[in-house]
Design a protein around this motif. Structure first.
Motif, short mmCIF file in Angstrom:
data_model
loop_
_atom_site.label_atom_id
_atom_site.label_comp_id
_atom_site.label_asym_id
_atom_site.label_seq_id
_atom_site.Cartn_x
_atom_site.Cartn_y
_atom_site.Cartn_z
N GLU A 97 0.46 -1.55 0.24
CA GLU A 97 -0.16 0.08 0.17
C GLU A 97 0.75 1.16 -0.27
N ASP A 98 1.90 1.20 0.59
CA ASP A 98 2.83 2.56 0.50
C ASP A 98 4.37 2.07 0.51
N ALA A 99 4.95 0.84 -0.08
CA ALA A 99 5.73 0.34 -0.10
C ALA A 99 7.37 1.66 -0.09
N GLU A 100 6.72 2.94 -0.22
CA GLU A 100 8.22 3.89 -0.70
C GLU A 100 8.22 4.15 0.93
N GLN A 101 7.03 4.12 1.86
CA GLN A 101 7.15 4.88 3.55
C GLN A 101 7.52 3.92 4.25
N VAL A 132 10.00 1.05 3.12
CA VAL A 132 11.19 1.18 2.88
C VAL A 132 12.05 2.27 3.76
N ALA A 133 11.23 3.31 4.05
CA ALA A 133 12.28 4.71 4.27
C ALA A 133 12.27 4.56 5.72
N GLY A 134 11.45 4.01 6.51
CA GLY A 134 11.47 4.04 7.93
C GLY A 134 12.25 2.26 8.42
N ALA A 135 12.18 0.78 7.07
CA ALA A 135 12.91 0.48 8.15
C ALA A 135 14.30 0.57 7.25
N LEU A 136 14.85 1.32 6.66
CA LEU A 136 16.20 1.64 5.82
C LEU A 136 16.87 3.00 7.13
N GLN A 137 15.76 3.49 7.47
CA GLN A 137 16.07 4.76 9.09
C GLN A 137 16.79 3.50 10.00
N ALA A 138 16.24 3.28 10.37
CA ALA A 138 15.98 2.60 11.50
C ALA A 138 17.34 1.01 11.44
N ALA A 139 17.41 0.40 10.47
CA ALA A 139 18.57 -0.24 9.90
C ALA A 139 20.03 0.89 10.03
N SER A 140 19.96 2.03 9.54
CA SER A 140 20.82 2.70 9.57
C SER A 140 21.62 3.26 10.58
N ARG A 141 21.28 3.04 11.67
CA ARG A 141 21.59 3.30 13.35
C ARG A 141 22.00 2.09 13.84
N ASP A 142 21.40 1.36 13.45
CA ASP A 142 21.67 -0.87 14.14
C ASP A 142 23.11 -1.11 14.41
N LEU A 143 23.34 -0.64 15.70
CA LEU A 143 25.28 -1.42 15.66
C LEU A 143 24.97 -3.03 15.39
N ASP A 144 24.55 -3.58 15.07
CA ASP A 144 24.93 -5.04 14.70
C ASP A 144 24.80 -4.82 13.17
N TRP A 145 25.62 -5.62 12.62
CA TRP A 145 26.23 -5.25 11.23
C TRP A 145 25.19 -5.89 10.32
N GLU A 146 25.26 -7.57 11.22
CA GLU A 146 24.41 -8.00 10.18
C GLU A 146 22.46 -7.16 10.29
N VAL A 147 21.86 -6.81 10.95
CA VAL A 147 21.40 -6.04 10.78
C VAL A 147 21.22 -5.37 9.65
N ARG A 148 22.02 -4.34 9.57
CA ARG A 148 22.10 -2.77 8.54
C ARG A 148 23.32 -4.13 6.62
N ALA A 149 23.31 -5.33 7.38
CA ALA A 149 23.37 -5.87 6.02
C ALA A 149 22.16 -6.45 5.80
N ARG A 194 14.38 9.77 -2.40
CA ARG A 194 13.70 10.18 -1.28
C ARG A 194 13.79 9.36 -0.17
N VAL A 195 13.62 8.06 -0.52
CA VAL A 195 14.05 6.98 0.59
C VAL A 195 15.24 7.35 1.52
N GLN A 196 16.24 7.77 1.09
CA GLN A 196 17.51 7.78 1.58
C GLN A 196 17.89 6.71 1.70
N LEU A 197 18.56 5.89 0.58
CA LEU A 197 18.62 4.93 0.55
C LEU A 197 19.60 4.55 -0.05
N PHE A 198 19.81 6.28 -0.57
CA PHE A 198 21.27 6.41 -1.12
C PHE A 198 22.66 7.05 -0.04
N GLU A 199 22.43 7.72 1.01
CA GLU A 199 22.65 7.89 1.99
C GLU A 199 22.92 6.64 3.56
N PHE A 200 22.13 5.73 3.21
CA PHE A 200 22.06 4.49 3.38
C PHE A 200 23.56 3.47 3.40
#
Length: 875
Positions: A683-687, A689-706, A751-757
């Motif tokens: 229904e809103d894949a963009e929102q 993905v943006a939320g999931a990537l934002q949380a993953a980018s801050r995670d200290l666990d490398w497997e979460v980031r991968a 917009r989902v800041q994928l490139f930042e991540f």
């Protein structure tokens, strides 16, 4: 050799020869030996010694020193063997050095010989040295063969094993010449060295000491397993009568080693060894049931084997189970029950002699038959029905629910009741039998006993058992009846009290202890039988018997999800996940699951105090949600509001959970949801993905980031219209995307800041994350190839600042964000960053710069202070 290494060698040899210097660690010495091996394989050992006389001086000094460490002495013996492996260098060292190192005047007669490392180094040095005829003459002259004989009984198992392998190597080296000219050299043609070794083996086989017989059999096993010359046929002709004579002794000495030898001969070239099949048949007849099992299994695994021998071997494996069926039967079994495997008196005596003997025999038989079941060369016809009956009977004997009427059956029940080891073996075997078919009555018994074990793996800990229609389906003839307890509320879960005011689990008193591994095996066997259940003819749904079992099973699963033991809750969730993954679309499964409290309990376990359970709950809940089976108050399939709350809860876990396992599970669930087109995500894949990537980018666990990068790749593929996973390691580059599609996709990705991540992950301190990011960006760059010229893309005003930010990130300063990127700037960055070079760098090992021999020598010298502080490559 590198000139710099030659310059460092004298100093290193001086350090190694100096007892006052700290001894180099074993790792450095092993690396040094590996380096010398590589150098001698690439060139002349003699030239190496002539250009570096310090090496010979080191070996001489080792002989004279009285207080040198055992590790340096062992190293020197092995080093001498490396040099002497080439015959011209052997001649160069033979005059004085080699006899002093490997003869009686060397370490053999000194106090250092008491160290196992020295004895091991002596053997390894000779093993490396023995590569040419001159070495054989040397071994005979210095008396080394007699020393090897004595080392076969060394208290160090490593030394004893190496001594046996060295004897085989010397025998093979001695027999290569005679065996090349004619088919089977006679004993009179064998070289003196080979005659001596074979004579020693003959004496050992005739010995009354079991250790000597074991040593001889082990040497022969290695010889027939690793040597394939024609001389081995002559060896078998000469020694097979002595091997067969061992069967005349009671008990048969070194039975395990004898079995290993016969199977080694049979696997090499059985048709070439006269009388082998007869010897195998005699051995099966003379060994005890426990000893004969491994031999019988090995025979049945052979490709070419006489049918009579296969029948005899299969009967050996079936005998313990046949004894169990006969002992536990309330009436005579049908004709042909495990035909040819009627329990003999020896097997019955073994089963009843002691608990350890009974348990050992049954476990071996079950394990061997389980290994045989999936093989294409298994016996045919395969007695599926009797084997199912035997497995069910054993499990009931162990649980105490069987009611045998014979004295033997009662004694077996007393021995096996509560035996977790037999229960685990029987459940494994029962799971393996799920690949076959059987009469419906037996399948009903299988489900009944599995349900019994899921409720309570021990009879003493049975807390409740629903007496439903499924238990009343049991046949009444020729089987062991199962006495089931009445329906008693579980002490660990009280219906109606399983949830507190806030929706938390409120377990009752602790349940009695039970073997956890048995419960896990029961879950595994149940899953295998459920997944192999047949479909109803003409219908895609489950057959009625399976649906009936599910209705009995789900209340048991509810109880397990409320267990006070976290491992039990975790196993139950894993079981639920697998069932849902395979049966989520089956109407019968959906109806039974939604009528139970399992979905609600699973959701509550997202807040379990144990992180492993929370992770399993995340996976199970994600699987339920994918099939629309999440918990609702009314018990119906979940509407959008319920799904939304689950999505919010999983995002909360991803952002706040203190343990890594649940967060990893959330990212895996999100990736599956996105890949499978989960309705609420779509229904809103963009929102999402943006939320999931934002949380993953801050995670200290490398497997979460991968895993976040994996989600990003799935999202990118969907934007570009490519379903399915793309392999970043494929040789051919992916096809480019149309410019219009790519431009639109780049806008969304920005917009989902994928490139930042992704760009931040490119310089991640954990290599797997950086590699995955590099693969993602390379994939996108290949798709963006036609998107404008490099000059047009480079005209974007913020490219220079972004490149400067990336350089700071690479230097470790990752505080400044990239900010919003225009698609043109992204394309320019993808072309300006050397992604191929970065990928090659990431693929290199962590010590690729400092693993050279020069670095090794510098480190060893620096460790003792010979080099200055800045001259060492301390990797």
């Amino acid at each position: 050799m590198d000139p710099e290494c030659s310059r460092l060698l004298p100093a290193l040899c001086a350090v190694l020869a100096d007892p006052g210097q700290p001894v180099a660690d074993d790792t450095c010495l092993e690396k040094l030996l590996d380096w010398f091996t590589a150098v001698t394989e690439a060139g002349s050992s003699l030239l190496l010694l002539q250009e570096n006389p310090c090496l010979v001086e080191l070996l001489f000094h080792v002989l004279k020193s009285q207080d040198l460490s055992s590790r340096i002495l062992s190293f020197s013996l092995r080093l001498a063997g490396i040099f002497a492996a080439q015959e011209n260098c052997f001649q160069y060292l033979q005059g004085e050095l080699l006899p002093m190192l490997f003869g009686e005047v060397g370490p053999l007669g000194g106090a250092a010989w008491t160290a196992p490392a020295v004895r091991s180094g002596w053997i390894q040095g000779l093993r490396t040295l023995a590569q040419h005829p001159s070495a054989l003459r040397f071994l005979a002259a210095c008396g080394a063969v007699d020393t090897i004989f004595s080392l076969q009984g060394d208290p160090s198992l490593f030394v004893a094993s190496a001594a046996g392998q060295l004897l085989v190597h010397i025998l093979d080296l001695a027999m290569r010449g005679p065996a090349e000219g004619h088919r089977s050299p006679q004993a009179c043609d064998w070289p003196a060295c080979a005659q001596k070794i074979v004579g020693h083996i003959e004496d050992s086989l005739c010995s009354t000491a079991v250790p000597q017989v074991t040593q001889a059999l082990s040497v022969l096993t290695t010889a027939f397993g690793h040597c394939h010359g024609l001389w081995t046929q002559g060896l078998w002709v000469r020694l097979s009568p002595l091997v067969a004579r061992l069967l005349e002794k009671d008990p048969v000495p070194a039975s395990h080693s004898l079995v290993d030898l016969l199977l080694s001969v049979a696997r090499s070239a059985p048709s070439s060894y006269r009388g082998l099949w007869e010897t195998l048949a005699q051995t099966l007849s003379h060994l005890s049931p426990t000893q004969a099992g491994p031999l019988a299994l090995g025979i049945l695994k052979l490709q070419d084997c006489p049918q009579a021998l296969r029948t005899q071997a299969f009967g050996i494996l079936l005998q313990p189970l046949a004894c169990v069926l006969e002992a536990a039967a309330q009436a005579p079994g049908p004709p042909g029950l495990l035909e040819g495997a009627a329990g003999n008196s020896m097997t019955v005596d073994t089963l009843l002699s002691s608990k350890s003997a009974c348990v050992g025999l049954l476990c071996c038989a079950l394990a061997h038959l389980g290994l045989l079941q999936p093989l294409p060369q298994r016996p045919s016809p395969w007695p599926q029905a009797p084997l199912l009956g035997a497995a069910v009977t054993i499990l009931r004997l162990c649980s105490g629910s069987a009611a045998p009427t014979s004295d033997v059956g009662s004694r077996l029940c007393a021995i096996l009741v509560g035996c977790g080891r037999v229960q685990r073996a029987a459940l494994d075997f029962l799971g393996a039998l799920s690949q076959g078919t059987g009469p419906q009555e037996l399948v009903t018994q299988v489900f009944s006993v599995l349900l019994e074990y899921l409720v309570s793996p021990e009879s003493s800990s049975m807390s409740w058992m629903p007496v439903g229609h499924f238990q009343r389906l049991l046949p009444r003839k020729n089987e062991v009846r199962c006495s089931l307890s009445p329906c008693i509320p579980s002490p660990s879960y009280t219906p109606g009290r399983g949830r507190g005011q806030a929706g938390q689990l409120t377990p009752g008193p602790a349940a009695p202890l039970f073997p956890l591994q048995v419960l896990k095996k029961a879950f595994q066997a149940t899953l295998r039988w459920l997944l192999s259940s047949p479909k109803t003819p003409g219908c895609c749904d489950l057959d009625p018997h399976t649906q009936l079992f599910l209705r009995e099973l789900l209340p048991v699963l509810q109880k397990r999800l409320c267990s006070p033991c976290w491992e039990v809750r975790d196993s139950g969730l894993e079981f639920l996940t697998q069932m849902t993954r395979h049966w989520g679309g089956q109407a019968g499964f959906r109806q039974a699951l939604l009528a139970s409290e399992v979905p609600e309990l699973t959701k509550q376990l997202l807040r379990d105090p144990e992180s492993y359970v929370r992770a399993s709950a995340v996976t199970a809940t994600g699987q339920l949600s994918s099939w629309g089976l999440c918990a609702t108050p009314a018990g119906h399939e979940c509407p959008g509001a319920q799904q939304e709350s689950l999505l919010v809860e999983l995002l909360h876990i991803l952002s706040t959970d203190s343990e890594g396992f649940p967060r990893r599970a959330v990212m895996q669930v999100f990736t599956e949801w996105l890949r499978d087109g989960h309705a609420d995500v779509a229904e809103d894949a963009e929102q999402f993905v943006a939320g999931a990537l934002q949380a993953a980018s801050r995670d200290l666990d490398w497997e979460v980031r991968a895993q976040g990068l994996e989600l990003a790749l799935v999202f990118l593929e969907q934007l570009l219209g490519q379903r399915g996973s793309h392999c970043p390691y494929a040789v051919a580059l992916p096809e480019t995307a149309p410019p219009g599609v790519l431009a639109q996709a780049l806008q969304v990705l920005c917009r989902v800041q994928l490139f930042e991540f992704a760009f931040r992950a490119l310089f991640d301190c954990d290599r797997p994350v950086a590699q995955k990011s590099c693969d993602l960006l390379l994939f996108l760059r290949a798709k963006a190839a036609p998107c404008g010229s490099p000059q047009e893309a480079g005209d974007s005003p913020n490219v220079a600042s972004v490149e400067a930010t990336l350089q700071r990130w690479q230097a470790g300063e990752q505080g400044q964000p990239l900010g919003y990127l225009e698609p043109g700037a992204v394309v320019a960055l993808l072309r300006s960053v050397d992604l191929e070079g970065l990928r090659d760098t990431l693929a290199e090992s962590s010590d690729h710069v400092e693993k050279s021999p020069q670095s090794l020598l510098q480190d060893m010298l620096a460790a003792v202070g010979v080099l200055g502080e800045n001259e060492a490559d301390c990797y």
